[in-house]
Design an enzyme around this catalytic site. Structure first.
Site, PDB file in Angstrom:
ATOM      1  N   GLU A  83       0.828  -1.203   0.000  1.00 55.63           N
ATOM      2  CA  GLU A  83       0.000   0.000   0.000  1.00 55.63           C
ATOM      3  C   GLU A  83       0.867   1.260   0.000  1.00 55.63           C
ATOM      4  OE1 GLU A  83      -3.595   1.897   2.718  1.00 55.63           O
ATOM      5  OE2 GLU A  83      -1.905   0.897   3.684  1.00 55.63           O
ATOM      6  N   VAL A 110      20.678  -2.171 -11.916  1.00 59.23           N
ATOM      7  CA  VAL A 110      20.194  -0.842 -12.279  1.00 59.23           C
ATOM      8  C   VAL A 110      20.655   0.163 -11.228  1.00 59.23           C
ATOM      9  CG1 VAL A 110      18.170   0.566 -12.712  1.00 59.23           C
ATOM     10  CG2 VAL A 110      18.209  -1.815 -13.465  1.00 59.23           C
ATOM     11  N   LYS A 124      20.715 -12.593 -13.595  1.00 63.40           N
ATOM     12  CA  LYS A 124      20.969 -13.666 -12.630  1.00 63.40           C
ATOM     13  C   LYS A 124      20.222 -14.943 -12.989  1.00 63.40           C
ATOM     14  CE  LYS A 124      21.998 -10.424  -8.936  1.00 63.40           C
ATOM     15  NZ  LYS A 124      22.109  -9.271  -9.868  1.00 63.40           N
TER      16      LYS A 124
END
Length: 645
Positions: free
Chosen positions: A313, A449, A410
């Site tokens: 949430e 990243v 990976k």
């Protein structure tokens, strides 16, 4: 920071200025006579005293009337100097006229000498106070050298002179016509004179005042400054300055994007919008690092509706708020629907796809942190494998047009559970792609990243700011890197390619040695590494050893026969897949093992599932081809010269 000069009460400052001006006027008056007639020729009578009183009173009244005593002395500038000079000229005229009125002995040269003396003593003293205050006598400011003596650099000097944080020391500029000259009282040096500046001023920050700097150009600048371990800060872009979003003195660190040290390849617009424009698009895992950037990029390409799905949430709220603000600012009427849900719930996925008529799915919901999944095997398999299977089959049932899986390097010959689950997720989609349906499945595989959650860059920054140590698992560990926006753009483009079951690989250049990254990041924050060559360094590096399932290096391809695509940075992998009945059997066996909470059995199933999964290899893996590794020289010219976010 409170300056000592600010501790002096205002009335006392006014009394000091008045007393000095009175002293300066008196001194200039009598000195002008002394210079003209000598000591023996001075005969002061009541008429000369009347002239003196008139000149003194008129000068002080003029200064008061024209707000000379309400201005702040330390901000005395050329405009204020002209104002004072004009008032002194008026005073000089009064000097001459009062001599006539009172019949006093006033040689014509005396008022002129008086003007010269008061011009030196009154505005000169104010300018001197400003210089003293802006140096370090009353105000301890941090020394900075400005890289770039053009308009932005000069404007920056003016801005800093009004503040109390930074003291400009010099300019650095590569234009030979500037070098050796002085601008705004600061000498301009070539970039190879940094050592000279360090010897003269000690350590200082470098402010890069080139607002529209090209990434390649920035890399060259960082390359020339990084070895000196000086903290680098960059002025905002000119567009932000002009729009009022930021001021020129709101500096930023060298960003994560600039750590890559290369220019991102321009996207192909047709590929970017192919699966988005006027379509109903959903991003699962929308609150994650990659998911958020996918949402940002998608919002620019005019989808009909954007569905945000996440189990968290808090993360869902963040990206929804961000997109809402962006759409409001850009007056975009895109409908954004935030949905809390788990991809493992197939019935919920079918309900969402059917209700919103979803056409394109970017599936970024996954557990990706190797150590976390290694210690939570059942959760990793449930989310990464079963979740992918459930949402993919729901997409087929509801006739979703395109389904794009965000995979990882990976998954290639995995040595950890996370990699094994992602490879199995790829096999699930490849097997489903061969079934008779209208959904096109695409997989996109890339490496680390920069700036994503769990990335080494924010971790290193945090450790450096805390004073170290920097923790690295192994001195020889290397990784591929790309930026979040670059990864998201390539994902969107790859998703528009292929006929179904395709695995696309993003060309991430050459891998980077993590220890070199640590050195460069430390240097660019103005600190040095403590090692054998520099025992008095600031930050220590500690090697913790490879974590369970961690490789020294990562690969992007299982086989070496990747094909080129219409995008030069995207390759199509030609790899072995499994039929659906075999994949279905593996999933069934995993379900049985998970119900029994039998983690060893789960790992054994993954080992036997033709994934190439080899946990805890007996020896440290090395790259198959040494040519695949970036050389020391190449490292020095790439990431070593372009590190920051």
């Amino acid at each position: 920071m409170v300056r000592r000069i600010d501790l002096i009460p205002g009335p006392l400052k006014l009394m000091i200025v008045l007393a000095y001006d009175l002293f300066a006027i008196c001194s200039a008056f009598f000195l002008s006579y002394f210079i003209r007639v000598g000591f023996e020729g001075i005969h002061i009578s009541w008429s000369e005293m009347a002239v003196f009183s008139t000149v003194t009173l008129c000068t002080l009244v003029l200064f008061y009337t024209f707000d000379m005593y309400s201005s702040i002395v330390r901000y005395f500038n050329a405009k204020a100097f002209l104002k004072v000079q004009s008032l002194l000229i008026v005073t000089t005229v009064i000097f001459y006229l009062s001599g006539i009125v009172f019949g006093a002995f006033v040689p014509r040269s005396v008022p002129i000498v008086f003007l010269v003396l008061t011009s030196v003593m009154i505005p000169g003293a104010r300018a001197l106070v400003g210089i003293i205050v802006h140096e370090k006598w009353f105000n301890e400011r941090e020394g900075v050298v400005i890289y770039g003596a053009s308009n932005a650099g000069r404007q920056l000097v003016h801005t800093l002179s009004l503040g109390n944080k930074y003291q400009p020391l010099a300019f650095i500029d590569e234009k030979k016509r500037y070098q050796g000259r002085t601008v705004l009282g600061l000498k301009i040096f070539p970039h190879f004179k940094v050592n000279h500046l360090i010897r003269k001023y000690g350590q200082f920050k470098v402010l890069i005042a080139i607002p529209q700097v090209d990434p390649i150009r920035l890399k060259q600048i960082v390359s020339s400054l990084e070895p000196y371990a000086l903290e680098l800060l960059i002025v905002p872009s000119m567009s932000d300055i002009v729009s009022g979003k930021r001021t020129i003195d709101e500096f930023r660190e060298v960003s994560v994007d600039e750590l890559l040290g290369r220019k991102a390849v321009e996207p192909i617009p047709e590929l970017l919008s192919a699966n988005i424009n006027d379509k109903i698009v959903m991003v699962s895992g929308a609150g994650g690092s990659i998911g958020k950037e996918l949402c940002r990029q998608i919002a620019h390409h005019k989808p009909r509706k954007l569905i945000l799905l996440d189990v968290s949430e808090a993360f869902l709220y963040e990206i929804h708020q961000e997109l809402t603000e962006f759409l409001s600012e850009t007056r975009n009427d895109l409908i954004v629907e935030p949905l809390i849900g788990n991809v493992q719930n197939g019935m919920l996925m079918k309900h969402i796809f059917h209700k919103y008529q979803v056409q394109t799915i970017y599936h970024a919901a996954a557990y990706k942190h190797v150590p976390m999944v290694e210690h939570n095997v059942i959760a990793g398999v449930t989310n990464n494998v079963l979740g992918t299977s459930e949402i993919a089959q729901a997409a087929i049932f509801c006739e979703v047009e395109t389904f794009v899986l965000i995979s990882t390097d990976k998954a290639v010959r995995p040595t950890n559970v996370m990699g094994a689950t992602k490879r199995l997720a790829e096999l699930v989609l490849q097997a489903l792609a061969k079934q008779n349906h209208s959904t096109r499945f695409v997989m996109v595989r890339f490496g680390n990243v920069l700036g994503s959650s769990g990335s080494v860059v924010p971790l290193f920054k945090k450790q450096i700011k805390k004073g170290g140590p920097i923790t690295i698992t192994h001195p020889d560990i290397i990784r591929y890197f790309m930026t979040i926006p670059e990864a998201a753009q390539l994902v969107l483009q790859a998703g528009a390619m292929g006929s179904g079951g395709d695995v696309f690989v993003l060309d991430m250049g050459k891998p980077v040695k993590i220890i070199d990254l640590a050195y460069k990041m430390t240097h660019l924050m103005g600190l040095t590494i403590k090692d054998q060559l520099n025992p008095n360094g600031d930050i220590e590096i500690k090697f913790s050893g490879l974590r369970p399932g961690e490789k020294l290096y990562e690969e992007l391809l299982i086989d070496d026969n990747a094909k080129k695509t219409q995008h030069k940075r995207i390759l199509s992998a030609n790899e072995r897949s499994l039929p659906w009945n075999e994949v279905k059997k593996i999933i069934s066996d995993l379900n049985d093992a998970m119900r029994q909470e039998d983690v060893p059995k789960i790992k054994q199933i993954l080992i036997e599932a033709h994934l190439g999964y080899q946990p805890n290899p007996s020896s440290i893996l090395k790259p198959k081809n040494k040519a695949d590794l970036i050389t020391d020289q190449e490292l020095e010219s790439s990431i070593c010269n372009a590190v920051q976010s």
